[in-house]
Design a protein around this motif. Structure first.
Motif, PDB file in Angstrom:
ATOM      1  N   GLU A 126       6.401  -0.358  -2.097  1.00  0.00           N
ATOM      2  CA  GLU A 126       5.954  -1.192  -3.218  1.00  0.00           C
ATOM      3  C   GLU A 126       5.665  -2.630  -2.789  1.00  0.00           C
ATOM      4  OE1 GLU A 126       7.470  -1.444  -7.811  1.00  0.00           O
ATOM      5  OE2 GLU A 126       8.917  -1.096  -6.227  1.00  0.00           O
ATOM      6  N   LYS A 127       6.471  -3.116  -1.836  1.00  0.00           N
ATOM      7  CA  LYS A 127       6.295  -4.505  -1.379  1.00  0.00           C
ATOM      8  C   LYS A 127       4.932  -4.726  -0.750  1.00  0.00           C
ATOM      9  CE  LYS A 127      11.110  -5.538  -0.448  1.00  0.00           C
ATOM     10  NZ  LYS A 127      12.106  -5.136   0.517  1.00  0.00           N
ATOM     11  N   GLN A 128       4.308  -3.658  -0.292  1.00  0.00           N
ATOM     12  CA  GLN A 128       3.015  -3.803   0.397  1.00  0.00           C
ATOM     13  C   GLN A 128       1.830  -3.434  -0.487  1.00  0.00           C
ATOM     14  OE1 GLN A 128       2.776  -2.304   4.352  1.00  0.00           O
ATOM     15  NE2 GLN A 128       4.887  -2.798   4.835  1.00  0.00           N
ATOM     16  N   VAL A 129       2.086  -3.183  -1.776  1.00  0.00           N
ATOM     17  CA  VAL A 129       0.970  -2.864  -2.669  1.00  0.00           C
ATOM     18  C   VAL A 129       0.156  -4.134  -2.900  1.00  0.00           C
ATOM     19  CG1 VAL A 129       0.307  -2.133  -4.998  1.00  0.00           C
ATOM     20  CG2 VAL A 129       2.186  -0.980  -3.818  1.00  0.00           C
ATOM     21  N   PRO A 130      -1.148  -4.090  -2.580  1.00  0.00           N
ATOM     22  CA  PRO A 130      -1.956  -5.307  -2.734  1.00  0.00           C
ATOM     23  C   PRO A 130      -2.267  -5.600  -4.203  1.00  0.00           C
ATOM     24  CG  PRO A 130      -3.299  -3.475  -1.936  1.00  0.00           C
ATOM     25  CD  PRO A 130      -1.907  -2.950  -2.087  1.00  0.00           C
ATOM     26  N   GLY A 131      -2.654  -6.832  -4.451  1.00  0.00           N
ATOM     27  CA  GLY A 131      -3.118  -7.204  -5.794  1.00  0.00           C
ATOM     28  C   GLY A 131      -2.016  -7.331  -6.817  1.00  0.00           C
ATOM     29  N   GLY A 132      -0.757  -7.412  -6.352  1.00  0.00           N
ATOM     30  CA  GLY A 132       0.343  -7.496  -7.289  1.00  0.00           C
ATOM     31  C   GLY A 132       0.553  -8.880  -7.871  1.00  0.00           C
ATOM     32  N   ARG A 133      -0.245  -9.848  -7.415  1.00  0.00           N
ATOM     33  CA  ARG A 133       0.008 -11.223  -7.838  1.00  0.00           C
ATOM     34  C   ARG A 133      -0.340 -11.505  -9.292  1.00  0.00           C
ATOM     35  NH1 ARG A 133       1.596 -10.412  -3.391  1.00  0.00           N
ATOM     36  NH2 ARG A 133       0.091  -8.791  -3.228  1.00  0.00           N
TER      37      ARG A 133
END
Ligand code: B12
Length: 274
Positions: A126-133
Protein backbone atom coordinates in the motif's frame (compact mmCIF):
# COMPACT_ATOMS: atom_id res chain seq x y z
CA UNK A 1 -31.44 -46.73 -15.41
CA UNK A 2 -33.80 -49.52 -16.47
CA UNK A 3 -36.44 -51.62 -14.70
CA UNK A 4 -36.21 -55.38 -14.76
CA UNK A 5 -39.07 -56.15 -17.18
CA UNK A 6 -40.43 -59.13 -15.22
CA UNK A 7 -41.04 -56.94 -12.18
CA UNK A 8 -42.70 -54.03 -13.94
CA UNK A 9 -45.50 -56.22 -15.25
CA UNK A 10 -47.79 -56.35 -12.21
CA UNK A 11 -46.93 -52.77 -11.21
CA UNK A 12 -46.38 -53.64 -7.56
CA UNK A 13 -42.90 -55.03 -7.21
CA UNK A 14 -40.03 -53.12 -8.79
CA UNK A 15 -36.42 -54.08 -9.04
CA UNK A 16 -33.87 -51.58 -10.30
CA UNK A 17 -31.10 -52.59 -12.60
CA UNK A 18 -28.13 -50.40 -13.48
CA UNK A 19 -27.78 -52.12 -16.81
CA UNK A 20 -27.33 -49.60 -19.61
CA UNK A 21 -27.38 -46.62 -17.27
CA UNK A 22 -25.30 -43.56 -18.20
CA UNK A 23 -23.54 -42.33 -15.06
CA UNK A 24 -21.61 -39.58 -16.76
CA UNK A 25 -24.36 -37.02 -16.04
CA UNK A 26 -24.63 -38.07 -12.40
CA UNK A 27 -20.93 -37.91 -11.68
CA UNK A 28 -20.63 -34.56 -13.45
CA UNK A 29 -22.34 -32.90 -10.48
CA UNK A 30 -19.27 -33.38 -8.30
CA UNK A 31 -15.74 -32.07 -8.60
CA UNK A 32 -14.03 -35.44 -8.66
CA UNK A 33 -10.61 -33.80 -8.24
CA UNK A 34 -11.64 -32.23 -4.95
CA UNK A 35 -13.30 -35.43 -3.74
CA UNK A 36 -9.95 -37.15 -3.63
CA UNK A 37 -7.93 -37.22 -0.45
CA UNK A 38 -5.46 -34.44 -1.15
CA UNK A 39 -3.07 -32.17 0.69
CA UNK A 40 -3.67 -28.39 0.72
CA UNK A 41 -0.66 -28.12 -1.63
CA UNK A 42 -2.23 -30.44 -4.20
CA UNK A 43 -5.63 -28.77 -3.96
CA UNK A 44 -4.23 -25.26 -4.18
CA UNK A 45 -2.05 -26.02 -7.18
CA UNK A 46 -4.71 -25.37 -9.82
CA UNK A 47 -6.18 -22.37 -7.96
CA UNK A 48 -2.97 -20.37 -7.53
CA UNK A 49 -2.10 -17.55 -9.98
CA UNK A 50 -0.22 -18.65 -13.11
CA UNK A 51 2.16 -15.69 -13.05
CA UNK A 52 5.25 -16.79 -11.08
CA UNK A 53 5.68 -13.50 -9.20
CA UNK A 54 2.04 -13.38 -8.05
CA UNK A 55 2.08 -17.09 -7.31
CA UNK A 56 5.00 -16.69 -4.93
CA UNK A 57 3.17 -13.91 -3.08
CA UNK A 58 -0.09 -15.88 -2.97
CA UNK A 59 1.74 -18.88 -1.54
CA UNK A 60 3.00 -16.78 1.37
CA UNK A 61 -0.63 -16.09 2.33
CA UNK A 62 -1.77 -19.63 1.58
CA UNK A 63 0.89 -21.18 3.81
CA UNK A 64 0.57 -18.44 6.46
CA UNK A 65 4.24 -17.44 6.26
CA UNK A 66 3.88 -14.23 8.21
CA UNK A 67 7.62 -14.08 8.90
CA UNK A 68 8.70 -14.15 5.24
CA UNK A 69 5.78 -12.44 3.49
CA UNK A 70 7.53 -9.04 3.89
CA UNK A 71 10.67 -9.82 1.86
CA UNK A 72 8.66 -11.74 -0.75
CA UNK A 73 6.28 -8.79 -1.25
CA UNK A 74 9.20 -6.33 -1.42
CA UNK A 75 10.79 -8.48 -4.13
CA UNK A 76 7.50 -8.66 -6.06
CA UNK A 77 7.14 -4.88 -5.86
CA UNK A 78 10.36 -4.54 -7.87
CA UNK A 79 8.72 -6.41 -10.75
CA UNK A 80 4.99 -5.64 -10.56
CA UNK A 81 2.88 -2.62 -9.64
CA UNK A 82 1.66 -2.47 -6.02
CA UNK A 83 -2.06 -2.72 -6.76
CA UNK A 84 -1.47 -5.88 -8.81
CA UNK A 85 0.65 -7.33 -6.01
CA UNK A 86 -2.27 -6.70 -3.65
CA UNK A 87 -5.05 -7.99 -5.92
CA UNK A 88 -3.36 -10.73 -7.95
CA UNK A 89 -0.99 -11.91 -5.23
CA UNK A 90 -2.14 -11.26 -1.66
CA UNK A 91 -5.92 -11.22 -2.16
CA UNK A 92 -5.67 -14.10 -4.67
CA UNK A 93 -3.89 -16.14 -1.99
CA UNK A 94 -6.65 -15.31 0.50
CA UNK A 95 -9.26 -16.45 -2.03
CA UNK A 96 -7.57 -19.86 -2.21
CA UNK A 97 -7.61 -19.98 1.60
CA UNK A 98 -11.37 -19.27 1.56
CA UNK A 99 -11.90 -22.14 -0.91
CA UNK A 100 -9.86 -24.53 1.22
CA UNK A 101 -11.93 -23.45 4.20
CA UNK A 102 -15.14 -24.17 2.31
CA UNK A 103 -13.76 -27.64 1.46
CA UNK A 104 -12.95 -28.27 5.16
CA UNK A 105 -9.25 -28.53 4.43
CA UNK A 106 -8.48 -25.36 6.36
CA UNK A 107 -10.15 -24.29 9.61
CA UNK A 108 -10.53 -21.01 11.51
CA UNK A 109 -6.95 -20.78 12.82
CA UNK A 110 -5.64 -21.01 9.25
CA UNK A 111 -8.07 -18.29 8.06
CA UNK A 112 -6.93 -16.01 10.86
CA UNK A 113 -3.21 -16.56 10.28
CA UNK A 114 -3.56 -16.26 6.51
CA UNK A 115 -5.50 -12.99 6.92
CA UNK A 116 -2.78 -11.65 9.22
CA UNK A 117 -0.14 -12.61 6.65
CA UNK A 118 -2.15 -10.91 3.90
CA UNK A 119 -2.50 -7.75 6.00
CA UNK A 120 1.27 -7.56 6.62
CA UNK A 121 1.80 -7.77 2.85
CA UNK A 122 -0.92 -5.25 2.06
CA UNK A 123 0.52 -2.73 4.52
CA UNK A 124 3.86 -2.89 2.68
CA UNK A 125 2.44 -2.78 -0.86
CA UNK A 126 0.00 0.00 0.00
CA UNK A 127 2.87 2.37 0.79
CA UNK A 128 3.95 2.20 -2.84
CA UNK A 129 0.55 2.84 -4.42
CA UNK A 130 1.00 5.95 -6.58
CA UNK A 131 -1.35 8.92 -6.61
CA UNK A 132 -2.29 8.59 -2.97
CA UNK A 133 -1.60 12.23 -2.25
CA UNK A 134 -4.65 14.08 -3.47
CA UNK A 135 -7.88 12.65 -2.09
CA UNK A 136 -10.99 12.07 -4.21
CA UNK A 137 -13.17 12.26 -1.08
CA UNK A 138 -13.77 10.64 2.28
CA UNK A 139 -15.37 7.24 2.75
CA UNK A 140 -16.52 6.13 6.18
CA UNK A 141 -16.25 2.37 6.75
CA UNK A 142 -17.22 0.09 9.61
CA UNK A 143 -18.34 -3.39 10.62
CA UNK A 144 -21.82 -3.39 12.13
CA UNK A 145 -22.53 -3.21 15.84
CA UNK A 146 -21.99 -6.66 17.38
CA UNK A 147 -20.05 -7.93 14.37
CA UNK A 148 -16.39 -8.90 14.88
CA UNK A 149 -15.80 -9.88 11.23
CA UNK A 150 -13.56 -7.34 9.55
CA UNK A 151 -11.32 -9.21 7.11
CA UNK A 152 -13.51 -8.44 4.07
CA UNK A 153 -13.92 -4.82 5.17
CA UNK A 154 -10.16 -4.44 5.48
CA UNK A 155 -9.69 -5.72 1.93
CA UNK A 156 -12.37 -3.31 0.64
CA UNK A 157 -10.72 -0.45 2.57
CA UNK A 158 -7.43 -1.10 0.79
CA UNK A 159 -9.14 -1.06 -2.62
CA UNK A 160 -10.97 2.19 -1.86
CA UNK A 161 -7.84 3.83 -0.44
CA UNK A 162 -5.77 2.60 -3.36
CA UNK A 163 -8.07 4.26 -5.84
CA UNK A 164 -7.50 7.67 -4.28
CA UNK A 165 -10.10 8.06 -1.53
CA UNK A 166 -9.44 8.81 2.11
CA UNK A 167 -10.82 5.99 4.20
CA UNK A 168 -11.87 6.58 7.78
CA UNK A 169 -12.14 3.04 9.11
CA UNK A 170 -14.00 2.84 12.42
CA UNK A 171 -13.15 -0.85 12.81
CA UNK A 172 -15.49 -3.60 13.92
CA UNK A 173 -18.44 -3.85 16.30
CA UNK A 174 -19.12 -0.14 15.86
CA UNK A 175 -22.06 1.15 17.92
CA UNK A 176 -24.79 2.58 15.71
CA UNK A 177 -24.76 5.92 17.56
CA UNK A 178 -20.98 6.26 17.11
CA UNK A 179 -21.27 5.59 13.39
CA UNK A 180 -23.98 8.21 12.99
CA UNK A 181 -22.05 10.76 15.05
CA UNK A 182 -18.96 10.22 12.89
CA UNK A 183 -20.99 10.61 9.70
CA UNK A 184 -22.44 13.87 11.01
CA UNK A 185 -18.93 15.08 11.82
CA UNK A 186 -17.23 14.04 8.55
CA UNK A 187 -20.08 14.21 6.02
CA UNK A 188 -18.39 11.53 3.91
CA UNK A 189 -19.10 10.80 0.27
CA UNK A 190 -20.74 7.58 1.44
CA UNK A 191 -20.77 5.18 4.37
CA UNK A 192 -20.03 1.48 4.01
CA UNK A 193 -21.02 -1.17 6.51
CA UNK A 194 -20.06 -4.83 6.71
CA UNK A 195 -22.13 -7.57 8.31
CA UNK A 196 -21.33 -11.27 8.20
CA UNK A 197 -23.98 -12.20 10.71
CA UNK A 198 -27.72 -12.18 10.17
CA UNK A 199 -28.04 -10.85 13.71
CA UNK A 200 -26.00 -7.72 12.98
CA UNK A 201 -27.10 -6.65 9.50
CA UNK A 202 -30.21 -4.94 10.88
CA UNK A 203 -27.87 -2.17 12.07
CA UNK A 204 -27.90 -0.75 8.53
CA UNK A 205 -31.57 0.26 8.22
CA UNK A 206 -31.37 1.76 11.71
CA UNK A 207 -28.26 3.72 10.78
CA UNK A 208 -29.90 4.88 7.55
CA UNK A 209 -32.95 6.12 9.43
CA UNK A 210 -30.82 8.00 11.97
CA UNK A 211 -28.67 9.54 9.23
CA UNK A 212 -31.80 10.83 7.53
CA UNK A 213 -33.08 12.23 10.81
CA UNK A 214 -29.82 14.19 11.00
CA UNK A 215 -30.52 15.56 7.53
CA UNK A 216 -27.90 13.43 5.78
CA UNK A 217 -28.61 11.69 2.50
CA UNK A 218 -25.33 10.07 1.44
CA UNK A 219 -25.58 6.41 0.34
CA UNK A 220 -25.13 3.71 2.96
CA UNK A 221 -23.48 0.73 1.32
CA UNK A 222 -24.47 -2.59 2.87
CA UNK A 223 -21.84 -5.32 2.36
CA UNK A 224 -20.56 -8.62 3.72
CA UNK A 225 -21.61 -12.25 3.61
CA UNK A 226 -24.93 -11.79 5.45
CA UNK A 227 -26.17 -9.05 3.15
CA UNK A 228 -27.51 -9.38 -0.38
CA UNK A 229 -28.59 -6.80 -2.92
CA UNK A 230 -32.26 -7.17 -2.11
CA UNK A 231 -31.62 -6.46 1.57
CA UNK A 232 -29.33 -3.49 0.94
CA UNK A 233 -31.98 -2.03 -1.37
CA UNK A 234 -34.79 -2.50 1.12
CA UNK A 235 -34.26 0.74 3.06
CA UNK A 236 -33.75 4.35 1.98
CA UNK A 237 -30.09 5.33 1.40
CA UNK A 238 -29.16 1.66 1.02
CA UNK A 239 -26.98 0.53 -1.89
CA UNK A 240 -25.10 -2.72 -2.40
CA UNK A 241 -21.55 -3.78 -3.17
CA UNK A 242 -20.83 -7.47 -3.30
CA UNK A 243 -17.10 -7.63 -3.85
CA UNK A 244 -14.36 -5.33 -2.65
CA UNK A 245 -13.16 -4.32 -6.17
CA UNK A 246 -16.68 -3.05 -7.04
CA UNK A 247 -16.54 -0.38 -4.37
CA UNK A 248 -14.15 2.13 -6.05
CA UNK A 249 -16.24 1.90 -9.23
CA UNK A 250 -19.38 2.80 -7.30
CA UNK A 251 -17.46 5.47 -5.37
CA UNK A 252 -16.48 7.18 -8.63
CA UNK A 253 -20.15 7.38 -9.62
CA UNK A 254 -21.17 8.86 -6.27
CA UNK A 255 -18.35 11.36 -6.66
CA UNK A 256 -19.74 12.21 -10.10
CA UNK A 257 -23.07 13.11 -8.47
CA UNK A 258 -25.07 9.88 -8.37
CA UNK A 259 -27.38 9.67 -5.35
CA UNK A 260 -28.42 6.35 -3.76
CA UNK A 261 -31.46 6.03 -6.02
CA UNK A 262 -29.45 6.46 -9.20
CA UNK A 263 -26.75 4.01 -8.03
CA UNK A 264 -29.49 1.43 -7.43
CA UNK A 265 -31.14 2.05 -10.81
CA UNK A 266 -27.89 1.77 -12.75
CA UNK A 267 -26.18 -0.79 -10.51
CA UNK A 268 -25.86 -3.50 -13.19
CA UNK A 269 -24.27 -1.22 -15.74
CA UNK A 270 -22.04 0.48 -13.15
CA UNK A 271 -20.68 -2.83 -11.92
CA UNK A 272 -20.25 -4.34 -15.37
CA UNK A 273 -17.18 -6.53 -15.11
CA UNK A 274 -15.92 -5.14 -11.80
C1 B12 B 1 -13.04 -15.60 10.27
C2 B12 B 1 -14.40 -15.79 10.91
C3 B12 B 1 -14.54 -15.39 12.22
C4 B12 B 1 -13.46 -14.65 13.00
C5 B12 B 1 -13.48 -13.17 12.54
C6 B12 B 1 -12.11 -12.56 12.54
C7 B12 B 1 -12.08 -11.25 11.82
N1 B12 B 1 -11.19 -10.40 12.28
O1 B12 B 1 -12.82 -10.97 10.87
C8 B12 B 1 -13.93 -14.86 14.49
C9 B12 B 1 -13.25 -16.06 15.08
C10 B12 B 1 -13.70 -13.67 15.42
C11 B12 B 1 -15.39 -15.19 14.29
C12 B12 B 1 -16.31 -15.14 15.34
C13 B12 B 1 -17.62 -15.53 15.21
N2 B12 B 1 -18.25 -15.97 14.09
CO1 B12 B 1 -17.38 -16.11 12.37
N3 B12 B 1 -16.67 -16.56 10.72
C14 B12 B 1 -15.49 -16.39 10.19
C15 B12 B 1 -15.45 -17.05 8.79
C16 B12 B 1 -14.84 -18.41 8.96
C17 B12 B 1 -14.70 -16.34 7.69
C18 B12 B 1 -15.11 -14.88 7.43
C19 B12 B 1 -14.05 -14.22 6.58
O2 B12 B 1 -13.29 -13.40 7.06
N4 B12 B 1 -13.95 -14.61 5.29
C20 B12 B 1 -12.95 -14.11 4.37
C21 B12 B 1 -13.39 -12.71 3.85
C22 B12 B 1 -12.38 -12.21 2.81
O3 B12 B 1 -14.65 -12.86 3.24
P1 B12 B 1 -15.92 -11.91 3.58
O4 B12 B 1 -15.84 -11.33 4.91
O5 B12 B 1 -17.15 -12.65 3.19
O6 B12 B 1 -15.69 -10.70 2.59
C23 B12 B 1 -15.93 -10.77 1.21
C24 B12 B 1 -17.33 -10.28 0.84
O7 B12 B 1 -18.31 -10.55 1.81
C25 B12 B 1 -17.13 -8.84 0.57
N5 B12 B 1 -17.13 -7.87 1.68
C26 B12 B 1 -17.03 -8.03 2.99
N6 B12 B 1 -17.02 -6.85 3.61
C27 B12 B 1 -17.08 -5.91 2.65
C28 B12 B 1 -17.10 -4.53 2.73
C29 B12 B 1 -17.19 -3.80 1.57
C30 B12 B 1 -17.22 -2.32 1.63
C31 B12 B 1 -17.30 -4.47 0.33
C32 B12 B 1 -17.44 -3.74 -0.89
C33 B12 B 1 -17.29 -5.85 0.26
C34 B12 B 1 -17.17 -6.56 1.41
O8 B12 B 1 -15.85 -8.79 -0.02
C35 B12 B 1 -14.98 -9.76 0.59
C36 B12 B 1 -14.05 -10.29 -0.45
O9 B12 B 1 -14.75 -10.77 -1.55
C37 B12 B 1 -16.99 -17.12 8.46
C38 B12 B 1 -17.40 -18.25 7.51
C39 B12 B 1 -17.55 -17.78 6.08
N7 B12 B 1 -17.51 -18.74 5.21
O10 B12 B 1 -17.75 -16.62 5.78
C40 B12 B 1 -17.61 -17.25 9.84
C41 B12 B 1 -19.01 -16.71 10.08
C42 B12 B 1 -19.18 -15.36 9.43
N8 B12 B 1 -19.02 -16.57 11.54
C43 B12 B 1 -20.17 -16.86 12.07
C44 B12 B 1 -20.46 -16.83 13.46
C45 B12 B 1 -21.83 -17.34 13.87
C46 B12 B 1 -19.52 -16.38 14.38
C47 B12 B 1 -19.69 -16.34 15.92
C48 B12 B 1 -21.05 -15.82 16.39
C49 B12 B 1 -19.42 -17.77 16.40
C50 B12 B 1 -19.66 -18.04 17.89
N9 B12 B 1 -20.70 -18.81 18.11
O11 B12 B 1 -18.95 -17.55 18.72
C51 B12 B 1 -18.53 -15.45 16.38
C52 B12 B 1 -18.91 -13.99 16.67
C53 B12 B 1 -19.08 -13.73 18.11
C54 B12 B 1 -19.17 -12.26 18.39
N10 B12 B 1 -20.35 -11.69 18.29
O12 B12 B 1 -18.21 -11.65 18.73
C55 B12 B 1 -21.19 -17.29 11.03
C56 B12 B 1 -22.27 -16.24 10.75
C57 B12 B 1 -23.61 -16.89 10.53
C58 B12 B 1 -24.67 -15.90 10.24
N11 B12 B 1 -25.09 -15.87 8.98
O13 B12 B 1 -25.12 -15.19 11.07
C59 B12 B 1 -20.25 -17.66 9.82
C60 B12 B 1 -20.91 -17.45 8.43
C61 B12 B 1 -19.85 -19.14 10.01
C62 B12 B 1 -21.01 -20.10 9.85
N12 B12 B 1 -21.14 -20.73 8.70
O14 B12 B 1 -21.79 -20.29 10.73
N13 B12 B 1 -15.65 -15.57 13.02
Amino acid sequence: MTMASSDVKNGEKYMLSAKGADFSQVLKRYDIDLQQVATPEQMAKKMLPKDEVFKKVAEEVLYMRFKTVGPVVMEALKQRNPLDVINNGLVAGMEVVAKLYAEHVYYLPEIMMAAKTMEIGIALAEKQVPGGRETKGTVLMHAAEGDPHDIGKNIAAVMVRSSGYTVVDMGRDVPIVDLVAKAVELKPLFVSGTALMTTTMSAFPTEAKLLQEKGLSMPLMGCGGAVNREYANSYDLGIYSEKAPQTPVIADKIRAGYDWKKVREEWDSIIGGA
